[in-house]
Design a protein around this motif. Structure first.
Motif, PDB file in Angstrom:
ATOM      1  N   HIS A 105       2.242   1.815   7.150  1.00  0.00           N
ATOM      2  CA  HIS A 105       1.237   2.503   6.339  1.00  0.00           C
ATOM      3  C   HIS A 105       1.903   3.241   5.182  1.00  0.00           C
ATOM      4  O   HIS A 105       2.851   3.999   5.362  1.00  0.00           O
ATOM      5  CB  HIS A 105       0.460   3.500   7.199  1.00  0.00           C
ATOM      6  CG  HIS A 105      -0.644   4.210   6.468  1.00  0.00           C
ATOM      7  ND1 HIS A 105      -0.416   5.276   5.645  1.00  0.00           N
ATOM      8  CD2 HIS A 105      -1.980   3.980   6.434  1.00  0.00           C
ATOM      9  CE1 HIS A 105      -1.560   5.698   5.136  1.00  0.00           C
ATOM     10  NE2 HIS A 105      -2.523   4.915   5.597  1.00  0.00           N
ATOM     11  N   GLY A 106       1.416   2.975   3.969  1.00  0.00           N
ATOM     12  CA  GLY A 106       1.901   3.700   2.810  1.00  0.00           C
ATOM     13  C   GLY A 106       3.257   3.259   2.289  1.00  0.00           C
ATOM     14  O   GLY A 106       3.830   3.905   1.421  1.00  0.00           O
ATOM     15  N   ASN A 107       3.763   2.149   2.788  1.00  0.00           N
ATOM     16  CA  ASN A 107       5.082   1.682   2.358  1.00  0.00           C
ATOM     17  C   ASN A 107       5.085   0.161   2.238  1.00  0.00           C
ATOM     18  O   ASN A 107       6.005  -0.519   2.680  1.00  0.00           O
ATOM     19  CB  ASN A 107       6.142   2.131   3.359  1.00  0.00           C
ATOM     20  CG  ASN A 107       7.488   2.399   2.698  1.00  0.00           C
ATOM     21  OD1 ASN A 107       7.613   2.381   1.483  1.00  0.00           O
ATOM     22  ND2 ASN A 107       8.499   2.647   3.503  1.00  0.00           N
ATOM     23  N   THR A 108       4.029  -0.365   1.631  1.00  0.00           N
ATOM     24  CA  THR A 108       3.774  -1.800   1.668  1.00  0.00           C
ATOM     25  C   THR A 108       4.831  -2.626   0.936  1.00  0.00           C
ATOM     26  O   THR A 108       5.213  -3.700   1.403  1.00  0.00           O
ATOM     27  CB  THR A 108       2.386  -2.101   1.088  1.00  0.00           C
ATOM     28  OG1 THR A 108       2.252  -1.418  -0.175  1.00  0.00           O
ATOM     29  CG2 THR A 108       1.299  -1.613   2.022  1.00  0.00           C
ATOM     30  N   ALA A 109       5.287  -2.166  -0.215  1.00  0.00           N
ATOM     31  CA  ALA A 109       6.275  -2.942  -0.968  1.00  0.00           C
ATOM     32  C   ALA A 109       7.591  -3.044  -0.192  1.00  0.00           C
ATOM     33  O   ALA A 109       8.196  -4.120  -0.107  1.00  0.00           O
ATOM     34  CB  ALA A 109       6.516  -2.310  -2.334  1.00  0.00           C
ATOM     35  N   TYR A 110       8.025  -1.936   0.357  1.00  0.00           N
ATOM     36  CA  TYR A 110       9.254  -1.927   1.145  1.00  0.00           C
ATOM     37  C   TYR A 110       9.120  -2.850   2.358  1.00  0.00           C
ATOM     38  O   TYR A 110      10.001  -3.667   2.633  1.00  0.00           O
ATOM     39  CB  TYR A 110       9.561  -0.506   1.606  1.00  0.00           C
ATOM     40  CG  TYR A 110      10.754  -0.381   2.515  1.00  0.00           C
ATOM     41  CD1 TYR A 110      12.048  -0.409   2.000  1.00  0.00           C
ATOM     42  CD2 TYR A 110      10.599  -0.224   3.891  1.00  0.00           C
ATOM     43  CE1 TYR A 110      13.152  -0.297   2.833  1.00  0.00           C
ATOM     44  CE2 TYR A 110      11.700  -0.114   4.730  1.00  0.00           C
ATOM     45  CZ  TYR A 110      12.969  -0.144   4.202  1.00  0.00           C
ATOM     46  OH  TYR A 110      14.063  -0.039   5.033  1.00  0.00           O
ATOM     47  N   ALA A 111       7.997  -2.725   3.079  1.00  0.00           N
ATOM     48  CA  ALA A 111       7.785  -3.566   4.257  1.00  0.00           C
ATOM     49  C   ALA A 111       7.775  -5.043   3.883  1.00  0.00           C
ATOM     50  O   ALA A 111       8.368  -5.874   4.572  1.00  0.00           O
ATOM     51  CB  ALA A 111       6.471  -3.189   4.950  1.00  0.00           C
ATOM     52  N   ALA A 112       7.118  -5.369   2.787  1.00  0.00           N
ATOM     53  CA  ALA A 112       7.073  -6.769   2.345  1.00  0.00           C
ATOM     54  C   ALA A 112       8.471  -7.304   2.066  1.00  0.00           C
ATOM     55  O   ALA A 112       8.802  -8.437   2.429  1.00  0.00           O
ATOM     56  CB  ALA A 112       6.197  -6.891   1.101  1.00  0.00           C
ATOM     57  N   SER A 113       9.308  -6.494   1.425  1.00  0.00           N
ATOM     58  CA  SER A 113      10.671  -6.944   1.115  1.00  0.00           C
ATOM     59  C   SER A 113      11.478  -7.164   2.382  1.00  0.00           C
ATOM     60  O   SER A 113      12.292  -8.091   2.464  1.00  0.00           O
ATOM     61  CB  SER A 113      11.371  -5.927   0.207  1.00  0.00           C
ATOM     62  OG  SER A 113      11.681  -4.723   0.891  1.00  0.00           O
TER      63      SER A 113
END
Length: 266
Positions: free
Chosen positions: A157-165
């Motif tokens: 939650h709230g860290n979508t770009a990082y998680a996607a990478s």
């Protein structure tokens, strides 16, 4: 302190990215104590030289090579790999530790931020690995460890770009591992949860501010949410990386080892 003997990686040459702090910094110290020859790289030359002084006492000056590099630039990546091999010989191991946080909730994301996070956390890892892998293919041996994250195995939650990478790093690791093992080259990933690093402190601080509590209270909440009751240390992650580089892990292929105190179960 390393959990292995001082010759577990004797004379193996390992290139470590993101060595100027956190997990990469600690990994360099652990590997040096195990007898490895090391290339350490990052953008901050001053911090790299500080680390070099620590490593010299563990491995000797002749076994440490320092090279600043911008891993988002292909020419810089090529220069890093070529100069590293020239300085210390064949690269037996690669630890892709460089990475950044970034992003936020979906409605606040912008293209520049997403591109930056993906460039540093995924594309740089992919293309640097490609360069090292081509050299490993010549001798049909090598070990590669990628730094993903618990956020690379589940949504954050709230860290979508990082998680996607970090999801991308897992997909890359698993796919490459299937090709590489045919050539006696192993590829694995580690997936830490919260670790005692500046990135973790920034994440906890951000959540604490959002919830109207102090950083200290946020730290307590973060630790309480982990089944083990505590945040992982950089040394624990470094020792896991070290294990994956040793012959003790020779039949571990394409795995994503979680280091989270059981946090993935909640």
């Amino acid at each position: 302190m390393a959990i292995f003997s001082n010759d577990s990686l004797r004379q193996k040459h390992v290139l470590i990215t993101g060595a100027t702090g956190g997990i990469g910094y600690e990994t360099a110290k652990v590997l040096a104590s195990m007898g490895a020859r090391l290339t350490i790289t990052g953008r901050n030359e001053e911090k790299l030289l500080e680390l070099k002084q620590e490593l010299i006492s563990l491995a000797g000056e002749e076994n440490i090579f320092v090279k600043t590099a911008d891993l988002t630039d292909q020419a810089s990546r090529e220069e890093l790999v070529e100069s590293s091999a020239k300085a210390l010989g064949f690269i037996n191991g690669l630890v892709n530790s460089a990475g950044i946080g970034g992003g936020g909730v979906v409605e606040e994301l912008d293209e520049e931020t997403v591109e930056r996070v993906m460039d540093v956390n995924f594309k740089s890892t992919l293309f640097l690995t490609q360069l090292v892998y081509r050299k490993m293919l010549e001798q049909k041996e090598g070990d590669i460890v990628n730094l993903s994250s618990l956020s690379g195995l589940r949504g954050t939650h709230g860290n979508t770009a990082y998680a996607a990478s970090k999801f991308a790093v897992i997909g890359w690791t698993q796919s490459m591992a299937l090709e590489a093992i045919e050539h006696n080259i192993r590829v694995n990933a580690v997936c830490p949860g919260y670790v005692e690093t500046e990135m973790a402190w920034n994440s906890i601080r951000k959540k604490a501010e959002k919830n109207g509590i102090s950083f200290e209270e946020g730290m307590k909440e973060a630790a309480a949410a982990i089944p083990s009751g505590r945040i992982s240390t950089t040394e624990e992650v470094a020792n896991t990386i070290a294990f994956l580089l040793t012959d003790a892990a020779r039949n571990i292929v394409g795995e994503s080892l979680k280091i989270s105190g059981g946090n993935f179960m909640r």
